[in-house]
Design a protein around this motif. Structure first.
Motif, PDB file in Angstrom:
ATOM      1  N   GLY A   1      11.957   5.142   4.340  1.00  0.00           N
ATOM      2  CA  GLY A   1      13.310   4.886   3.879  1.00  0.00           C
ATOM      3  C   GLY A   1      13.470   3.839   2.810  1.00  0.00           C
ATOM      4  N   GLN A   2      14.694   3.735   2.333  1.00  0.00           N
ATOM      5  CA  GLN A   2      15.081   2.826   1.261  1.00  0.00           C
ATOM      6  C   GLN A   2      14.680   1.383   1.569  1.00  0.00           C
ATOM      7  N   GLY A   3      14.075   0.743   0.565  1.00  0.00           N
ATOM      8  CA  GLY A   3      13.750  -0.673   0.698  1.00  0.00           C
ATOM      9  C   GLY A   3      12.380  -0.950   1.286  1.00  0.00           C
ATOM     10  N   THR A   4      11.630   0.093   1.641  1.00  0.00           N
ATOM     11  CA  THR A   4      10.304  -0.107   2.208  1.00  0.00           C
ATOM     12  C   THR A   4       9.363  -0.705   1.164  1.00  0.00           C
ATOM     13  N   VAL A   5       8.659  -1.749   1.558  1.00  0.00           N
ATOM     14  CA  VAL A   5       7.687  -2.389   0.669  1.00  0.00           C
ATOM     15  C   VAL A   5       6.301  -1.891   1.048  1.00  0.00           C
ATOM     16  N   ILE A   6       5.563  -1.371   0.084  1.00  0.00           N
ATOM     17  CA  ILE A   6       4.220  -0.855   0.351  1.00  0.00           C
ATOM     18  C   ILE A   6       3.262  -2.025   0.502  1.00  0.00           C
ATOM     19  N   PRO A   7       2.588  -2.138   1.636  1.00  0.00           N
ATOM     20  CA  PRO A   7       1.710  -3.286   1.883  1.00  0.00           C
ATOM     21  C   PRO A   7       0.420  -3.228   1.072  1.00  0.00           C
ATOM     22  N   THR A   8      -0.170  -4.379   0.847  1.00  0.00           N
ATOM     23  CA  THR A   8      -1.464  -4.463   0.162  1.00  0.00           C
ATOM     24  C   THR A   8      -2.583  -4.732   1.168  1.00  0.00           C
ATOM     25  N   GLY A   9      -2.198  -4.912   2.414  1.00  0.00           N
ATOM     26  CA  GLY A   9      -3.150  -5.222   3.476  1.00  0.00           C
ATOM     27  C   GLY A   9      -2.383  -5.507   4.751  1.00  0.00           C
ATOM     28  N   LEU A  10      -2.987  -6.244   5.661  1.00  0.00           N
ATOM     29  CA  LEU A  10      -2.347  -6.510   6.947  1.00  0.00           C
ATOM     30  C   LEU A  10      -1.184  -7.494   6.832  1.00  0.00           C
ATOM     31  N   VAL A  11      -1.312  -8.482   5.955  1.00  0.00           N
ATOM     32  CA  VAL A  11      -0.277  -9.511   5.822  1.00  0.00           C
ATOM     33  C   VAL A  11       0.888  -8.981   4.990  1.00  0.00           C
ATOM     34  N   SER A  12       2.097  -9.202   5.467  1.00  0.00           N
ATOM     35  CA  SER A  12       3.277  -8.676   4.786  1.00  0.00           C
ATOM     36  C   SER A  12       3.542  -9.357   3.447  1.00  0.00           C
ATOM     37  N   THR A  13       4.256  -8.660   2.587  1.00  0.00           N
ATOM     38  CA  THR A  13       4.617  -9.166   1.267  1.00  0.00           C
ATOM     39  C   THR A  13       5.667 -10.274   1.380  1.00  0.00           C
ATOM     40  N   SER A  14       5.541 -11.282   0.511  1.00  0.00           N
ATOM     41  CA  SER A  14       6.514 -12.384   0.408  1.00  0.00           C
ATOM     42  C   SER A  14       6.586 -13.248   1.664  1.00  0.00           C
TER      43      SER A  14
ATOM     44  N   ALA B   1      -5.484  -8.283  -1.298  1.00  0.00           N
ATOM     45  CA  ALA B   1      -5.737  -6.905  -1.731  1.00  0.00           C
ATOM     46  C   ALA B   1      -7.210  -6.668  -2.062  1.00  0.00           C
ATOM     47  N   VAL B   2      -7.762  -5.576  -1.546  1.00  0.00           N
ATOM     48  CA  VAL B   2      -9.142  -5.170  -1.829  1.00  0.00           C
ATOM     49  C   VAL B   2      -9.082  -3.836  -2.563  1.00  0.00           C
ATOM     50  N   SER B   3      -9.611  -3.807  -3.750  1.00  0.00           N
ATOM     51  CA  SER B   3      -9.520  -2.629  -4.615  1.00  0.00           C
ATOM     52  C   SER B   3     -10.006  -1.356  -3.923  1.00  0.00           C
ATOM     53  N   GLY B   4      -9.186  -0.308  -3.986  1.00  0.00           N
ATOM     54  CA  GLY B   4      -9.578   1.004  -3.477  1.00  0.00           C
ATOM     55  C   GLY B   4      -9.295   1.258  -2.006  1.00  0.00           C
TER      56      GLY B   4
ATOM     57  N   GLY C   1       0.407 -20.782  -6.065  1.00  0.00           N
ATOM     58  CA  GLY C   1       1.784 -20.310  -5.933  1.00  0.00           C
ATOM     59  C   GLY C   1       1.873 -18.793  -5.869  1.00  0.00           C
ATOM     60  N   LYS C   2       0.726 -18.142  -5.828  1.00  0.00           N
ATOM     61  CA  LYS C   2       0.657 -16.683  -5.818  1.00  0.00           C
ATOM     62  C   LYS C   2       0.878 -16.148  -4.408  1.00  0.00           C
ATOM     63  N   ASP C   3       1.622 -15.048  -4.301  1.00  0.00           N
ATOM     64  CA  ASP C   3       1.882 -14.415  -3.009  1.00  0.00           C
ATOM     65  C   ASP C   3       0.547 -14.056  -2.353  1.00  0.00           C
ATOM     66  N   PHE C   4       0.366 -14.475  -1.098  1.00  0.00           N
ATOM     67  CA  PHE C   4      -0.897 -14.214  -0.409  1.00  0.00           C
ATOM     68  C   PHE C   4      -1.191 -12.727  -0.315  1.00  0.00           C
TER      69      PHE C   4
END
Length: 204
Positions: free
Chosen positions: A57-70, A86-89, A78-81
């Motif tokens: 649904g609307q507003g879903t953020v696609i994760p880059t791994g186990l830890v949530s975005t933001s 993220a591990v390529s591939g 200062g970079k978002d963890f």
């Protein structure tokens, strides 16, 4: 309302993920579920963008791994963890890679045909798309990974959680929400002796 300029989306620190039972009492299942190529094959079968847009649904953020975005930023950069983890591939939708990984898993484990059950709560208030997600996963496996059959088992959340805690599952669609702004809120559940490490994950 989503087209209103005043409409804003704020991410909620909840992530759904597949948990694999590496301590499965069935020898063949244990070999398959503990195999890295098998788990990578399943990951590559999931079109996260399609699921986010058409199912979750609307507003879903696609994760880059186990830890949530933001959730938290690096105190040094200062970079978002979530970007650092993220591990390529590993999160890319790639059917051909999924087929290659499945073939390699079959070779390494010696298991050519197997049926695994995906456990999912039938009343998950935190993720109302649970049923659609597991059905999608079942269909993808049937279409692209010959020899692998996924069966769906649904039950009320309390019963599903009890089975998960007791290790009575092959794969479970689980979820975790951080209750404080630190990546360890997520990472702690995969520590070897963590009480929430129901799949007995061990990076050693």
């Amino acid at each position: 309302y989503v087209h209103n300029k005043e409409y804003k989306i704020y991410p909620y620190s909840y992530v759904s993920f597949l948990e694999y039972n590496r301590a499965n009492s069935d020898a063949n299942k244990k070999k398959v579920l503990s195999n890295t190529h098998f788990r990578q094959a399943i990951s590559a079968l999931v079109n996260r963008k399609q699921l986010a847009k058409k199912v979750v649904g609307q507003g879903t953020v696609i994760p880059t791994g186990l830890v949530s975005t933001s959730l938290a930023s690096s105190p040094k950069t200062g970079k978002d963890f979530s970007k650092d983890q993220a591990v390529s591939g590993t999160m890319d939708y790639d059917v051909q890679q999924a087929k290659k990984d499945w073939a390699e898993a079959q070779k390494e484990t010696g298991v050519k045909d197997i049926t695994l059950t995906v456990l999912a709560p039938s009343d998950n208030g935190s993720d109302k798309a649970t049923q659609q997600v597991v059905q999608y996963l079942k269909a993808q496996a049937a279409k692209y990974l010959p020899g692998l059959t996924l069966k769906i088992q649904t039950m009320p959340s309390q019963a599903a959680q009890q089975n998960e805690q007791n290790g009575n599952f092959d794969i479970v669609l689980a979820g975790w929400g951080a209750d404080f702004n630190d990546p360890i809120s997520f990472l702690q559940i995969l520590q070897k002796d963590a009480s929430y490490n129901y799949g007995k994950y061990d990076s050693a």
